[in-house]
Design an enzyme around this catalytic site. Sequence first.
Site, mmCIF file in Angstrom:
data_model
loop_
_atom_site.group_PDB
_atom_site.id
_atom_site.type_symbol
_atom_site.label_atom_id
_atom_site.label_comp_id
_atom_site.label_asym_id
_atom_site.label_seq_id
_atom_site.Cartn_x
_atom_site.Cartn_y
_atom_site.Cartn_z
ATOM 1 N N GLU A 146 3.672 10.623 3.059
ATOM 2 C CA GLU A 146 5.005 10.506 3.631
ATOM 3 C C GLU A 146 6.055 11.150 2.732
ATOM 4 O O GLU A 146 5.956 11.121 1.510
ATOM 5 C CB GLU A 146 5.372 9.024 3.810
ATOM 6 N N CYS A 162 0.195 7.881 1.919
ATOM 7 C CA CYS A 162 -0.747 8.947 2.242
ATOM 8 C C CYS A 162 -0.071 10.281 1.984
ATOM 9 O O CYS A 162 -0.470 11.051 1.144
ATOM 10 C CB CYS A 162 -1.158 8.927 3.704
ATOM 11 N N SER A 207 0.877 -1.172 0.000
ATOM 12 C CA SER A 207 0.000 0.000 0.000
ATOM 13 C C SER A 207 0.910 1.215 0.000
ATOM 14 O O SER A 207 2.009 1.169 0.516
ATOM 15 C CB SER A 207 -0.891 -0.008 1.232
#
Lengths: 335, 88, 879
Positions: free
Chosen positions: C505, C503, C345
């Site tokens: 990072e 997300c 992911s």
Amino acid sequence: MKRLASVVGSHQDRLPLQSEAKGLVFDVLSFAVHDGPGCRTLVFLKGCPLECRWCSNPEGQRPYPELMHSNTRCERCHKCLQACPFCAISVDEEGSLSISRDICLRNGCLQQTSVPCVQACNTGAMTVVGTCMTVGQLLDRMERERKFWRRSGGVTLSGGEPMYQPQFAVAFLEGCHQRYIHTAIETCGHVAWEYYEQALAHLDWVFYDLKLMDAEKHRQYTGLSNNLILANLERLAEEQQARGTPRVIVRIPLIPGYNDATDNIQQIGAFLAELGLNEVNMLPFHRLGASKYERLGMVCECQDLLPPTTDSLKDVQRELERHALKVYTGSRTPF
Amino acid sequence: MAVTTHRVCGDCQSYTPVDCFKGYCHENGGNEVVFLDAGACDSFQAAGKCKYCAHYQEVKPFMGHCDFVGDHVFSEKLAWTCSGFRQA
Amino acid sequence: MTDSLLPQELQYNRFGDYDSGEIALREFEGEPSSDRTKELRKQFWDAKIALDIEFPYYYTVKWKSKEIRGLPRPLRRALALRHAFSNLTSVIRPGELLVMQKTRFARGAAPQVQFSEKNIWSAASKEVDADDLGASFDRVTILGRHGGNVPEDVGNVISVGRKFGIRKEDLPVLTWLCEYWDGRSAEDSALELERRVFGSYYELDMKIFQTVLASAPSITTNPDGRVTLDYRLPLELGIQGMMDYCQSRIAEQSIGKLDSEAIEKRIFWHAEIEVLEGLKAWVKNYAKEAERLGQIEESLEQKTEYEEIADILYWVSENTPRNFREALQLVWIWHLAVHMELVISGLSPGRLGQTLYPYFREDRDKGKLDRDKALELLECMRIKFSEIEICGGGGLHGKLSGNAFNNISVGGLKPDGTSAENELEELIIESAMTMATPSPTITVIYDPKLSERFMLKAVECVKTGTGYPAWVNNRVAMEFLLSQHGSDGMSLEEARSWGVAGCIEIAPAGSAFCVACRGFYSLEKLVELVLWDGVDPRTNIRVLPPPSRMETWDDFWEVFKQYLTETLTVWNAAENLNWVSHKQNITGLVLSALTRNCLETGADLDAGGAAYNATWASPVVAAVNAANSLASVKKLVFEEHAISMNELKEALRANFGRKSAIETERYSVFEQVKTESAWDDMLAMCQDAPKFGNDDPYVDQIYKNIVEYYTSVVRNISNFFGKPMAPLMLSVSSHGPLGQACLATPDGRLAGVTLADASVSAHPGTDLKGPYALLNSALCFDHSAFVNTQLNMKIHPRAIEGVQGAKKLLELIEAYMANGGYHIQFNIVDSRMLKDAQDHPEHYRNLLVRVAGFTEYWVEIGKPIQDEIIARTEYEKAG
């Protein structure tokens, strides 16, 4: 019953900055984007000379702290009733709370830092609206807000009627300017001119409400005649012509059935054109403030009134534009 | 031996899957949405699946052995890349 | 709206009726630019999520075969991957321009049993395997039931994990696969190894999961993630060129100098060649299918399209792309391939607008690509990305809420320091408005050098309410990167080229070793452990020995720190241990080819081939809740003595006299059901105690202390390559399940209620002083020490109406960034719409909202997260 002379303050000469001057504030709202240039913080002062039937900030009308009680949050535990030292709270047949607000007022209960019925309430249903602050405290709060205004934002003083506490308002505005903070005010116009004069020295923008040109109708719908309001606007317009500042934007709250008739709009248009004021922000009536009336134990006369239709807004806009005015509707402002 | 089953759209050569319930039928060069479990029409032609292949031997339901690859296979396996497929 | 930057085809919702009773719609709503993309989107909405066993089946058959099962890593894996890729069924759907997909199904995932089979087996068989660590997390996870989810068995389709559908005929295959990998999967070997060599720490580690102090370890769910890709080699060499490159490196080796290191490199290059052969075969198979479809297709238009696709695929199966479309297709192929070889992911294309710009520019300048066609291709790309599904047990889906976190970054700077914005990036933003799908998510790398025009376009995209783009701070990111990787030689140019991974990072561009992270660690649960002397009050498991003293606030804080150090250290160290199995069994070989400098060095990622090998610790969740809880304890128990510790604990156990959220299924702070009044006063005290998000130094200082202490702890933990771990704070949607595992807590939160999301967002409904106060709280510490910080804000559509409203939102963003904030993102929505959508999901199939770092369809999100989003404070215009 409503107006207490001691809170209003008397007519005085120009005041130097008093950071200890106290005022009654009922809200501070961040990220206000349609009340002046840039991102701003709105400060709401409590107390107003008018009692407009359509008022959307009823908690701003009276110049003293008030209780607000929310029926939806209320658990009917009656702890507030038990905690009140003056028996101001009772319960009606349906079990709903009834507050005798004149008792609260008479006893000055709400001026204290800790109010018994509010303390006793566990759900936040019972709150006090209106906090006493000094100019210094408010300015410190503004400094915390300031980092989000960037270069074009600032403070807009509103309410109620901010100039209903003239010492405080002027001192605060002066303090803002000393700190290079851009200032704006939203005012109803019913203020002694000498207070405006003092405030103008520290004001960059003025949002000036104009509702009705007919004095009798004005009295009927707001509680006071409009003579002072119109006279002040004239002088304000002169100030602006003479000094080039402040920027004056006339705010017309458009209330269907009360002030949206063509003749009123025509007269407003003509009046403003004559004064050389050419910016109008039209604010369509809305009912977002409805629940506040209930919480204040007040009745809103306009609670069933519908907002103006798109067509009526267009009509009013067209009429005003005939007088060479620039009309901004609602939040569609160029700032 | 090939496993004979009731003929459904999902077993047809003309079927392209979308999800576990439905897919497209390319019969006659079109692109109609059909249900996988719907009864097949007369144009049904068995897809190249192990269960239709002569090399397939069922070992247990849906699983079996293939003589051609000499290894484990499953009945629904598409013989897409298998050169040994022979209609049973 | 006439001064909008948007073209005419976007629809506007009008605000003509100023009736406050009406739910406010978002200001802009886009529509796909062509009939084709409209149709593709409709197909996507109609598709149910499916599980396909093809890939793991072929992988397993080869992996266990006699010829290769004795081979060392990573060659055995490479051969199994090649076999899998080469044998997949190709599926192309009518109308597609970009083709190839992860499985045979439009929205499909493969159960990657070679990674972990237990939670997949639990999900499929609906029995919980006693060894399944994900089970405790699963039990507390509640998922969305609509949209593409398959929550229950239906006809011939079995529900797996309450999300995926699998045909009943495929279930025996799945069983066979799980049986094979039982004991062999990376998960099993990792945990067995841990049990054998970790000593007593193993038990502590297990307790951490059982009590849901943290979510299940990533080796059981998805170990890989939070990385951006480097497409340089595929684009500049092509698949065949890369094979030739590996061959040339092998040929350079001197046979007389084959020491173990040289041998390992040789093996690696051979492994890469095998994988590349597999990719080539895979692409060629698709090309054949396109040819076949072209032959049977009747419609001339569609026929021609299939033929074009076949031509493109044959070409890119070996060569470098000749134009923009081929470059995009090739990038898509590689992106997909990484998704297929790993359970990953946060796999992000990074600065795709920079990577593809030369192709785009050339085509545009030569008149070979018009703007509409480019937009259409980008819209197709969005559908493709959104089709990616990841399969893990229910616990994983509660964490991820179905998103794959593929993030495209726009804006930022070029290596030379000038603004990187370009026409392609603007189109990427526009396609995000016209084709609003959850993936890929978009992030604007904010830098003052970006033009106002570009940024306002991004703001208009924000106004569509899809939740993207998020905004991140270039300066803060560069500070972090140079601090984290400077000692490994990161240059300023490389720092400028960074891209957002996952997300939000901060990741070096295509050149870093990556891990998803071990899981999500709940600081609120840690507070519970401190309160109950080391015992988890929900499961009654003793996690840590009781503290020696707990009489003052200082004692309490000391115990908090001590418990945090012990659990966090063990838990993160276990990640490295688990990674031994990852390296042994499931190394990312496709991913290594896309990471500088693996191919050049001759080492895969797990062997240290990347340029930058420092990573991060597992993120902590609910720092805000913990700060609020500690503030309550400090003030009420230790300073004011308003309640005693025992009274507090009693009230918490009794859930303050309320029914549990899990029982009532109401997961937000509101709508809780009272059963008795004895604890009302105490609840009010706890709720009134200082809360983060109100610019209150009392609690903000506690928050700062917590996150700084967490940082100091993880900086003392080595990652797999001996680098100090960096601190990371985010929740994804784990704040739902982690909240469900907590009782009532001293912050006045009730049992089962979802925790605060992200990292600096206030707990829903507790930020009462307006947005600036919230931002001031968020700025109470140094963001540049973290891999990310995350702030979600909900704003009513009318509050930012018009161009001026857009400019002011931009000013808000800029102010936050100028003062050191790293990240901010917005849900532009009227809460009433969300409530209505909860009650009538059938009317809101297309409603997108921002959860925490990702956007998802409202109907597919579980109720606990839905409730939390509704409860978040909404900032709207004054009355």
